[in-house]
Design an enzyme around this catalytic site. Structure first.
Site, short mmCIF file in Angstrom:
data_model
loop_
_atom_site.label_atom_id
_atom_site.label_comp_id
_atom_site.label_asym_id
_atom_site.label_seq_id
_atom_site.Cartn_x
_atom_site.Cartn_y
_atom_site.Cartn_z
CE LYS A 1 39.70 -37.29 15.75
NZ LYS A 1 38.81 -38.12 14.91
NE ARG B 1 38.16 -14.66 9.13
CZ ARG B 1 37.56 -13.64 9.75
NH1 ARG B 1 37.41 -13.66 11.07
NH2 ARG B 1 37.14 -12.60 9.07
CG HIS C 1 38.74 -9.65 5.67
ND1 HIS C 1 37.74 -10.34 5.01
CD2 HIS C 1 38.30 -9.48 6.95
CE1 HIS C 1 36.76 -10.59 5.87
NE2 HIS C 1 37.07 -10.08 7.05
NE ARG D 1 32.50 -8.42 13.23
CZ ARG D 1 32.33 -8.38 14.54
NH1 ARG D 1 31.40 -7.61 15.04
NH2 ARG D 1 33.11 -9.06 15.34
#
Ligand code: CP
Length: 308
Positions: free
Chosen positions: A82, A104, A132, A54
């Site tokens: 890496k 995020r 959030h 979402r």
């Protein structure tokens, strides 16, 4: 530069203006022609170190609907594999002159750290168990459009509060807007000192949902429970899963919400998730609108909106 790192620090007026602007963005998203040019020429990079359906797709659509150039960094195929660090990855992208970085990450504080390093705006799209903010804004928009207000409504946030950045941001926002916030969960899924966030704590769904205007279910985040208490799914659903019987305790017109992704049959019964009181799909629609509003507010120099 201006950033959106959390709900903490936003005033009631900031939130109201963002939601008002998002209401306008809903109208744009419902037109056949959805593209505007307010962010034309600007570059948005989405940098997601954790999985998302979402949030990432709605940030991408939001940027595109505002006319920005949007790039999704595929972390799985990047030099993060890496061993490149978060900061080095962000500074590499920063050298390409983005105007906004949407981040995020599994660590609390990751977005705030990047905001100190890069020269563009940073939006927190979820940082560990911390915040959030755009989820709380889209939840607030969904509630305000259905109930006409946020003040004095009773919101029961149920389930895995311990691991939930969604719960944290929602508690901060709803308290700021004058709602009455309850949390309903077993003691093992509540953070220590949660009462100090200004919530009423309930252990039983029957008591916690009584007369609630909104029942907000949370995903049981088993991936964050390694090495600690993991409840049995059957027992969890029995006590804390939202089914028709438990929902009866709430007001007849109570909204049922879930930020997604859902575990059907774990925290919510399918018949409730797909039932008449569910606004789960509206939440997704509001997600695009809220992210349009946030991006415009951060990036438009002449804006009349809230200063974040
Ligand atoms: N609600 C939410 O953040 O969903 P995603 O993890 O799919 O982005």
């Amino acid at each position: 530069h201006r950033h959106l790192l959390g709900i903490k620090g936003l005033t009631e007026q900031d939130i109201t203006l963002l939601l008002d602007r998002a209401d306008e963005a809903v109208k744009i998203s419902r037109q056949r022609e959805k593209k505007t040019s307010s962010l034309r020429g600007l570059t948005q990079i989405n940098l997601f170190f954790e999985a998302s359906t979402r949030t990432q797709s709605s940030f991408e659509l939001a940027g595109k609907r505002l006319g920005a150039d949007v790039m999704n960094m595929s972390v799985g195929n990047s030099s993060v594999k890496k061993g490149e660090t978060l900061i080095d990855t962000a500074m590499t992208l920063n050298a390409m002159h983005p105007d906004v970085l949407v981040v995020r990450h599994a660590s609390a504080g990751a977005a705030a750290l990047l905001a100190q390093k890069v020269s563009c705006s940073v939006v927190n799209a979820g940082d560990g168990q911390h915040e959030h903010p755009t989820q709380a804004l889209l939840d607030a928009l969904t509630i305000r459009r259905a109930k006409g207000k946020l003040s004095r409504i009773i919101v029961a946030i149920c389930g895995d509060v311990l691991h939930s950045r969604v719960a944290r941001s929602n508690i901060l926002l709803l308290n700021q807007m004058g709602a009455r916030v309850r949390v309903v969960a077993p003691a093992t899924l509540l953070p220590a000192g949660i009462e100090q966030m200004g919530v009423e704590v309930y252990r039983s769904m029957a008591e916690g949902l009584k007369d609630a205007d909104v029942v907000m279910m949370l995903r049981l985040q088993r991936e964050r429970m390694a090495g600690s208490f993991v409840p049995s799914v059957r027992e969890y659903f029995h006590y804390y899963g939202l089914d028709a019987e438990k929902l009866k305790a709430a007001k007849d017109d109570a909204l049922v919400m879930h930020p997604g992704p859902m575990n059907r049959g774990v925290e919510i019964a399918s018949e409730i998730a797909d039932g008449p009181q569910s606004v789960i799909e509206q939440q997704v629609e509001m997600g695009v609108a809220v992210r349009m509003a946030v991006m415009e507010t951060l990036l438009l120099s002449q804006n009349q909106g809230p200063r974040l």
